[in-house]
Design a protein around this motif. Structure first.
Motif, PDB file in Angstrom:
ATOM      1  N   LEU A  28       0.896  -1.212  -0.027  1.00  0.00           N
ATOM      2  CA  LEU A  28       0.230   0.015  -0.121  1.00  0.00           C
ATOM      3  C   LEU A  28       0.747   1.398  -0.195  1.00  0.00           C
ATOM      4  O   LEU A  28       0.490   2.486  -0.705  1.00  0.00           O
ATOM      5  N   LEU A  29       1.913   1.239   0.868  1.00  0.00           N
ATOM      6  CA  LEU A  29       3.080   2.320   0.691  1.00  0.00           C
ATOM      7  C   LEU A  29       3.789   2.539  -0.539  1.00  0.00           C
ATOM      8  O   LEU A  29       3.727   3.601  -1.078  1.00  0.00           O
ATOM      9  N   GLU A  30       3.641   1.371  -1.153  1.00  0.00           N
ATOM     10  CA  GLU A  30       4.610   1.523  -2.503  1.00  0.00           C
ATOM     11  C   GLU A  30       3.535   1.986  -3.377  1.00  0.00           C
ATOM     12  O   GLU A  30       3.802   2.861  -4.269  1.00  0.00           O
ATOM     13  N   TYR A  31       2.190   1.821  -3.319  1.00  0.00           N
ATOM     14  CA  TYR A  31       1.349   2.157  -4.273  1.00  0.00           C
ATOM     15  C   TYR A  31       1.094   3.816  -4.088  1.00  0.00           C
ATOM     16  O   TYR A  31       0.877   4.562  -4.814  1.00  0.00           O
ATOM     17  N   MET A  32       1.123   4.081  -2.741  1.00  0.00           N
ATOM     18  CA  MET A  32       0.933   5.430  -2.419  1.00  0.00           C
ATOM     19  C   MET A  32       1.838   6.438  -2.960  1.00  0.00           C
ATOM     20  O   MET A  32       1.740   7.638  -3.336  1.00  0.00           O
ATOM     21  N   GLU A  33       3.300   6.020  -2.963  1.00  0.00           N
ATOM     22  CA  GLU A  33       4.468   6.550  -3.332  1.00  0.00           C
ATOM     23  C   GLU A  33       4.346   6.798  -4.775  1.00  0.00           C
ATOM     24  O   GLU A  33       4.720   7.853  -5.506  1.00  0.00           O
ATOM     25  N   GLN A  34       3.852   5.643  -5.555  1.00  0.00           N
ATOM     26  CA  GLN A  34       3.900   5.766  -6.976  1.00  0.00           C
ATOM     27  C   GLN A  34       2.841   6.520  -7.638  1.00  0.00           C
ATOM     28  O   GLN A  34       2.854   7.034  -8.888  1.00  0.00           O
ATOM     29  N   ASN A  35       1.720   6.814  -6.867  1.00  0.00           N
ATOM     30  CA  ASN A  35       0.738   7.539  -7.111  1.00  0.00           C
ATOM     31  C   ASN A  35       0.514   8.736  -6.715  1.00  0.00           C
ATOM     32  O   ASN A  35      -0.573   9.388  -6.567  1.00  0.00           O
TER      33      ASN A  35
END
Length: 384
Positions: free
Chosen positions: A150-157
């Motif tokens: 989820l944190l990776e998704y947030m960083e990418q988006n």
């Protein structure tokens, strides 16, 4: 499931408990939340990874000046011996004001409470800012493809939280008594000592790995790691297993294995403790003439969110709803707050956790209602 405004957190908890989401299975729990949040105007996205389902939801425009976040999980631990349960583990039956079922405490009630609070709040009093909800299906498992994904998704988006509240159960005995502002670090070290097998009547022809392992375990367990720090209790090391797999009493085994678990405060790091263990292992290797293999797994580093505006805001809400002044604590095991702390300041508040992971896990219906009210007041205070 069609729950709209004025979401009943008890009804939502029951719906989630009826999904047998034993980690890593989802069993439909996140679909319920996805539909509910989408219907309420949240922009929802899946952040799945490694076969794990993870849900991201945001109300409000991306990049708003203020963003409050909630984090939780819908996966649960196995039920164990179903015959030992006096109430069905996935039926969410209520008896005398108590709801029974796996995940009622840890932590489907917490997820239901913050989802219900967030939906009602943004619909009744649209805030000047964003409310972000992240829910994983991989907290009780390896925790590799859950909140980290989820944190990776947030960083990418380009998504963010300015502060985060994790809804894990935090109260030992009484609703409202404890807020977590940090957690100890956790690491497990496995050892394999290799000697030389032989006849127990001729020990000089063998090299017994057991004395070496026992000396190593004694040296590790006997050391006082520290006396505690300002916000943390003393660090602990527990020997959790020693195995030889040797049923014969006339055979010196060729090897044996063991493991220790360390819960450490902010005086240490995973790296510093690993270095100490390496020194101890080297002393045993040279002193006993054995081979020693080690495998270190660091589940999380210790962290602290210093007492300040965030913890004060949560404390006010807890006291207003429950009448209890909460203690700020760093006790207990690990949670996904250990990942969120790298993104933003994080604290934890939730229900009484006495029955979590136990047979006949249960939660007070009244406490679920109170928890939604606590979360609502926190949102009101944050966006005031």
């Amino acid at each position: 499931m069609s729950l709209k405004s004025n979401v009943d957190p008890v009804e939502l908890t029951a719906a989630l408990v009826r999904c047998p989401s034993v980690t890593p299975a989802d069993a439909g729990a996140l679909d319920i939340l996805h539909e509910l949040l989408s219907d309420a105007g949240f922009a929802c996205a899946w952040a799945d990874r490694g076969g794990i389902r993870n849900l991201f939801a945001r109300w409000g425009s991306q990049g708003n000046t203020r963003s409050f976040g909630f984090n939780g999980h819908t996966d649960v631990v196995p039920i164990g011996d179903e015959a030992a349960w006096t109430m069905p583990p996935f039926r969410a039956e209520i008896k005398d004001g108590i709801m029974y079922g796996r995940g009622t405490t840890d932590m489907k009630s917490g997820v239901a409470a913050f989802a219900a609070a967030a939906i009602d709040y943004v619909q009744n009093t649209p805030p000047d800012g964003s409310v972000v909800i992240t829910i994983t299906g991989d907290e009780e498992g390896e925790s590799i493809d859950g909140t980290l994904a989820l944190l990776e998704y947030m960083e990418q988006n380009n998504e963010r939280m300015d502060v985060c509240l994790v809804g894990e159960p935090t109260c030992p005995n009484t609703m409202g008594e404890m807020i977590k502002i940090g957690r100890r670090g956790s690491m497990t070290v496995k050892f394999r000592v290799i000697g030389k097998q032989g006849h127990s009547a001729y020990p000089h022809r063998a090299n017994n790995p057991l004395p070496a392992m026992m000396r190593l375990m004694d040296r590790l367990a006997s050391r006082e790691l520290d006396a505690g720090t300002k916000h943390f209790d003393p660090s602990t090391l527990a020997v959790v297993t020693v195995d030889t797999g040797n049923p014969a009493t006339n055979v010196i085994p060729a090897e044996c294995s063991a493991a220790v678990n360390i819960r450490f405060n902010d005086e240490h790091s995973g790296a510093s403790l690993s270095a100490w263990i390496k020194e101890e292992v080297e002393a045993i290797r040279t002193g006993f003439g054995v081979q020693v293999e080690t495998h270190v797994k660091i589940s999380g580093e210790s962290f602290i969110t210093p007492p300040g505006d965030l913890s004060a805001m949560v404390s006010r809400a807890v006291q207003e709803v429950t009448g209890v002044t909460p203690e700020l604590s760093t006790t207990g095991g690990t949670s996904d707050a250990r990942f969120m702390k790298s993104h933003c300041p994080v604290v934890e508040f939730g229900l009484v956790g006495q029955s979590m992971h136990q047979v006949d896990e249960h939660v007070s219906v009244e406490h679920i209602v109170q928890l939604k009210e606590v979360y609502t007041r926190i949102l009101q205070d944050y966006f005031a």
